[in-house]
Design an enzyme around this catalytic site. Structure first.
Site, PDB file in Angstrom:
ATOM      1  N   GLY A  27       0.817  -1.213   0.000  1.00  9.96           N
ATOM      2  CA  GLY A  27       0.000   0.000   0.000  1.00  9.96           C
ATOM      3  C   GLY A  27       0.850   1.263   0.000  1.00  9.96           C
ATOM      4  CG  ASN A  28       2.417   5.307   1.436  1.00  7.98           C
ATOM      5  OD1 ASN A  28       1.676   6.247   1.146  1.00  7.98           O
ATOM      6  ND2 ASN A  28       3.664   5.488   1.805  1.00  7.98           N
ATOM      7  CG  HIS A  33       3.076   0.724  -5.635  1.00  8.69           C
ATOM      8  ND1 HIS A  33       3.341   1.766  -4.789  1.00  8.69           N
ATOM      9  CD2 HIS A  33       3.672  -0.368  -5.101  1.00  8.69           C
ATOM     10  CE1 HIS A  33       4.053   1.320  -3.765  1.00  8.69           C
ATOM     11  NE2 HIS A  33       4.284   0.042  -3.930  1.00  8.69           N
TER      12      HIS A  33
END
Ligand code: PAF
Length: 280
Positions: A27-28, A33
């Site tokens: 995440g983050n 990503h």
């Protein structure tokens, strides 16, 4: 886009094994990503992205507790990038009891470089990735080259354990000034962010000098460590290894081949890693 929090719900959404492409994350999310997710979507299969901050890969003194959890924002970014299912288990779902069965990766690959400075890190990574693979059952899984050693560890695990999954590498996404994108860049102060490209520059210089073939690698590494330390960093390692298995060059006469310059260094309280592939 569907968000599920349990393995049962994930299996209900994807009942046939080997029919999706998978991007594991903690995440983050940042542009790096999202580039992985877009690359995954190009396979034309449903794309599953996992979001799970894996306690097993953090040492007690590391940033597990302060690692940013930004699930809602992550979901907003994932939808337009082409994600179909977000798998966001909580800790109880992934580790309902202590995870006493773990994957112990080959020490020759996993106890060097990052594994030397972060003992147990690749055991934690391999264990969670194996468990995520079993939950998601993907046909293809994508890993960024930014975590070069992680990519090789997961590739070797997949091959040695005969997992029916294709591991696909994705190029490192960089900011305009060359800094490799990382969730941990968010920890940098403005002054540190301005200096953060010095790690990539040190690796570029190390790679160029190695390719020149004039000085021994040990001397080049010592020079790279000293130069970065003089700029205010605390380097752990800067080195040149073979792309295939991260083994060191056999001797100083050996310079032909496909290499990767890898480094890790702390700037203030933030530890950054980076690498540059090159051939001689
Ligand atoms: O690269 C990461 O974000 C993590 O190491 C991974 C692969 C999601 C496992 O927790």
């Amino acid at each position: 886009m569907l968000t599920v929090h349990t393995i049962a719900a994930l299996r209900a959404a994807l009942p046939v094994p080997g029919t999706c492409t998978f991007v594991p994350t903690m995440g983050n999310l940042h542009e790096g990503h999202l580039a992985l997710v877009r690359q995954a979507a190009a396979h034309g299969l449903p794309v599953v992205v996992s979001i799970f901050v894996n306690r097993l890969q953090f040492a007690p003194h590391e940033d597990f507790d302060r690692y940013p959890r930004t699930l809602q924002r992550d979901g907003e970014l994932l939808r337009p990038a082409g994600c179909d299912i977000v798998f966001a288990p909580d800790e109880h779902e992934m580790y309902p009891e202590p995870q006493t069965f773990q994957v112990h990766p080959d020490p020759a690959l996993a106890d060097i470089l990052e594994g030397h400075f972060r003992p147990g890190f690749y055991r934690g990574v391999s264990t969670v990735v194996m468990k995520l693979f079993n939950a998601v059952q993907p046909r293809v899984a994508l890993f960024g080259k930014k975590d070069y050693q992680q990519l090789l560890v997961i590739r070797r695990m997949t091959q040695q354990l005969a997992l029916p999954i294709v591991i696909e590498a994705a190029e490192t996404s960089r900011a305009d000034d060359g800094l490799a994108l990382s969730s941990r860049n968010g920890y940098l102060s403005a002054a540190e962010r301005a200096k953060a490209t010095e790690l990539a520059q040190a690796l570029r210089t190390l790679a160029d000098r190695f390719a020149d073939g004039v000085a021994p690698l040990a001397l080049l590494e010592a020079h790279a460590l000293d130069s970065l330390a003089a700029l205010g960093w605390q380097p752990d390692y800067l080195t040149v290894r073979r792309q295939t298995d991260l083994s060191a060059p056999a001797g100083d006469e050996e310079r032909q081949g496909a290499w990767v310059a890898l480094g890790a260094a702390r700037l203030g309280a933030t530890r950054l890693i980076d690498n540059i592939e090159f051939s001689v």
